[in-house]
Write an enzyme that holds these catalytic residues in place. Structure first.
Site, PDB file in Angstrom:
ATOM      1  N   ARG A  54     -38.294  53.918   4.011  1.00  0.00           N
ATOM      2  CA  ARG A  54     -37.122  54.166   4.871  1.00  0.00           C
ATOM      3  C   ARG A  54     -36.946  53.008   5.854  1.00  0.00           C
ATOM      4  O   ARG A  54     -35.836  52.573   6.133  1.00  0.00           O
ATOM      5  CB  ARG A  54     -37.280  55.500   5.632  1.00  0.00           C
ATOM      6  N   TYR A 106      -9.143  52.527   8.235  1.00  0.00           N
ATOM      7  CA  TYR A 106      -9.608  53.443   7.200  1.00  0.00           C
ATOM      8  C   TYR A 106      -9.665  54.869   7.762  1.00  0.00           C
ATOM      9  O   TYR A 106     -10.223  55.090   8.847  1.00  0.00           O
ATOM     10  CB  TYR A 106     -10.992  52.990   6.706  1.00  0.00           C
ATOM     11  N   ASP A 178     -14.512  45.309  11.533  1.00  0.00           N
ATOM     12  CA  ASP A 178     -14.723  45.757  10.158  1.00  0.00           C
ATOM     13  C   ASP A 178     -14.098  44.692   9.255  1.00  0.00           C
ATOM     14  O   ASP A 178     -12.875  44.563   9.175  1.00  0.00           O
ATOM     15  CB  ASP A 178     -14.068  47.129   9.962  1.00  0.00           C
ATOM     16  N   LYS A 203     -17.115  47.689  -1.438  1.00  0.00           N
ATOM     17  CA  LYS A 203     -15.855  47.043  -1.828  1.00  0.00           C
ATOM     18  C   LYS A 203     -16.109  45.651  -2.421  1.00  0.00           C
ATOM     19  O   LYS A 203     -16.783  45.537  -3.408  1.00  0.00           O
ATOM     20  CB  LYS A 203     -14.915  47.011  -0.628  1.00  0.00           C
TER      21      LYS A 203
HETATM   22  O1  P1T Z   1     -16.764  54.228   1.562  1.00  0.00           O
HETATM   23  P1  P1T Z   1     -17.754  53.585   2.480  1.00  0.00           P
HETATM   24  O2  P1T Z   1     -18.643  52.601   1.816  1.00  0.00           O
HETATM   25  O3  P1T Z   1     -18.490  54.576   3.314  1.00  0.00           O
HETATM   26  O4  P1T Z   1     -16.898  52.667   3.491  1.00  0.00           O
HETATM   27  C1  P1T Z   1     -16.031  53.167   4.445  1.00  0.00           C
HETATM   28  C2  P1T Z   1     -14.986  52.138   4.785  1.00  0.00           C
HETATM   29  C3  P1T Z   1     -15.147  51.365   5.917  1.00  0.00           C
HETATM   30  N1  P1T Z   1     -14.246  50.418   6.276  1.00  0.00           N
HETATM   31  C4  P1T Z   1     -13.146  50.193   5.526  1.00  0.00           C
HETATM   32  C5  P1T Z   1     -12.168  49.144   5.964  1.00  0.00           C
HETATM   33  C6  P1T Z   1     -12.936  50.921   4.357  1.00  0.00           C
HETATM   34  O5  P1T Z   1     -11.838  50.655   3.634  1.00  0.00           O
HETATM   35  C7  P1T Z   1     -13.862  51.935   3.972  1.00  0.00           C
HETATM   36  C8  P1T Z   1     -13.668  52.760   2.753  1.00  0.00           C
HETATM   37  N2  P1T Z   1     -12.366  52.714   2.241  1.00  0.00           N
HETATM   38  C9  P1T Z   1     -11.933  53.354   1.115  1.00  0.00           C
HETATM   39  C10 P1T Z   1     -12.689  54.160   0.356  1.00  0.00           C
HETATM   40  C11 P1T Z   1     -10.516  53.078   0.775  1.00  0.00           C
HETATM   41  O6  P1T Z   1     -10.096  53.308  -0.367  1.00  0.00           O
HETATM   42  O7  P1T Z   1      -9.791  52.604   1.665  1.00  0.00           O
END
Ligand code: P1T
Length: 389
Positions: A54, A106, A178, A203
């Site tokens: 962890r 988001y 972000d 992403k």
């Molecule tokens: O899905 P996750 O890995 O937990 O990430 C969250 C997140 C954080 N910041 C941005 C700018 C994001 O676009 C996202 C996740 N976004 C999508 C799933 C989407 O389709 O916009």
């Protein structure tokens, strides 16, 4: 190559090499997947730097070094998802503290700040970050964190990082950016003074839509200590296989981003010229409000394009969203394959409709994550879908 050598390398070299050296025990050129939960100790406390999975794992350490190298940061801390990375930063605040975030962001970030942290007494507001005056007016004496997305999700608005960092720092407020939409290939927020850079590595960094992950990159020893303490104490860690997949993804990030950008530019221009299409949102269009700022603070305009049909009814949008063959209708973005998304009912459904609309997010907006397929195929696919609108 050590971290000092890496500072003089270009993004393509960093993507392939930062944080990674041949495995010291075998010479394996690619970082092994250290699929273990624990590590042997010769006597209590006498170990090789790893005690328990962890807290740390060598595959994760390699990924953290790679992402830090790409962002020009001294520390990288990886999490189980992008929202887990955001959650860890917000956990460093205290009841009574206030977060000021972009009103175009988001939906899951909005939900986390409002619905998870709100009940613990951490308040949040969401404002248009296109002007410094607008942000300044929304700051409160208790604001402790400025949360920037640029380009924003889903309207790809471009936010002036340097101006907002200067404003926030003059008030002792920490700034998190972000950087998921831009990636460190196109923009490195630490160069503009950001304290924290956040990624959903799900992403572009992972790049193949086969892994969920997140990361925070920082030059602040204090923030890094707090976040590592949370990794150990709250435990939202990615597994070694996920770290390996993400590391495999980042190696091709530089070349993938080139294609994402060129395909997105061509698609945005195609859509802008088509009478069946209304407004097109893409920082690479000269007509786009944030174009000049994007040209200054980014090294490319990215792979995300949003648009409205000239007939901006939900029915027309649904017809287009349901008729593509190359674009897949799905949440997420940043993979090699092209995706199409309806923010109002999918990624941004957790933001109340009135707030979404007030932020300029139309109910019929269509968001494209433009992949690396052959450009003509993508345009033909959109052409066929538009004919159904
Ligand atoms: O899905 P996750 O890995 O937990 O990430 C969250 C997140 C954080 N910041 C941005 C700018 C994001 O676009 C996202 C996740 N976004 C999508 C799933 C989407 O389709 O916009």
């Amino acid at each position: 190559m050590n971290a000092d050598d890496m500072k003089h390398m270009g993004p393509g070299t960093r993507a392939v090499h930062a944080g990674q050296a041949p495995d010291p025990s075998t010479g394996a050129v690619m970082t092994p997947i250290y699929q273990t939960s624990t590590y042997a100790q010769a006597s209590p406390g006498d170990h090789k730097g790893f005690e328990y999975g962890r807290v740390s794992n060598p595959t994760r350490t390699a990924l953290e070094g790679n992402l830090a190298g790409l962002e020009g940061a001294t520390h990288g801390i990886c999490f189980a998802s992008g929202v887990a990375a955001t959650d860890a930063i917000a956990r460093c605040l205290r009841p009574g503290d206030h977060i000021l975030a972009s009103n175009d962001l988001y939906g899951g970030t909005y939900r986390l700040f409002r619905q998870v942290f709100g009940p613990f007494g951490i308040t949040s507001d969401f404002v248009d970050m296109s002007t410094v005056a607008g942000v300044e007016a929304a700051l409160k004496p208790e604001t402790k964190l400025l949360w920037i997305e640029t380009p924003t999700n889903p309207l790809v608005r471009v936010v002036d990082m340097k101006a907002l960092v200067d404003l926030a720092h003059s008030r002792g407020i920490a700034v998190a950016v972000d950087n998921t939409f831009a990636t460190p290939i196109l923009q490195r927020p630490i160069e503009f003074g950001a304290d924290l850079v956040v990624h959903s590595t799900t992403k572009y960094l992972g790049g193949h839509s086969d892994v969920i992950g997140g990361a925070v990159l920082t030059n602040s020893d204090e923030w890094a200590d707090k976040l590592r303490f949370l990794v150990k104490s709250a435990g939202a860690v990615p597994g070694p296989m996920d770290c390996f997949l993400t590391l495999r993804g980042t190696k091709t990030l530089d070349v993938r981003m080139e294609r994402h950008c060129s395909n997105a530019q061509a698609i945005a221009e195609y859509l802008e010229a088509d009478a069946r299409v209304g407004q097109v949102y893409y920082p690479g269009l000269a007509s786009f409000e944030g174009h000049e700022l994007a040209a200054r603070q980014m090294d490319g305009f990215g792979g995300m394009v949003s648009f409205l049909l000239a007939d901006d009814s939900i029915d027309a949008a649904y017809r287009v969203l349901s008729s593509t063959k190359v674009f897949t209708l799905a949440e997420s973005l940043g993979g090699v394959e092209s995706l199409m998304n309806h923010p109002a009912t999918m990624t941004h459904a957790s933001i109340p409709a009135e707030e979404r609309r007030a932020a300029g997010l139309h109910d019929a907006l269509i968001r494209l994550s433009v992949g690396i397929e052959t450009q003509e195929d993508l345009i033909r696919d959109l052409e066929a879908a538009l004919s159904k609108a």
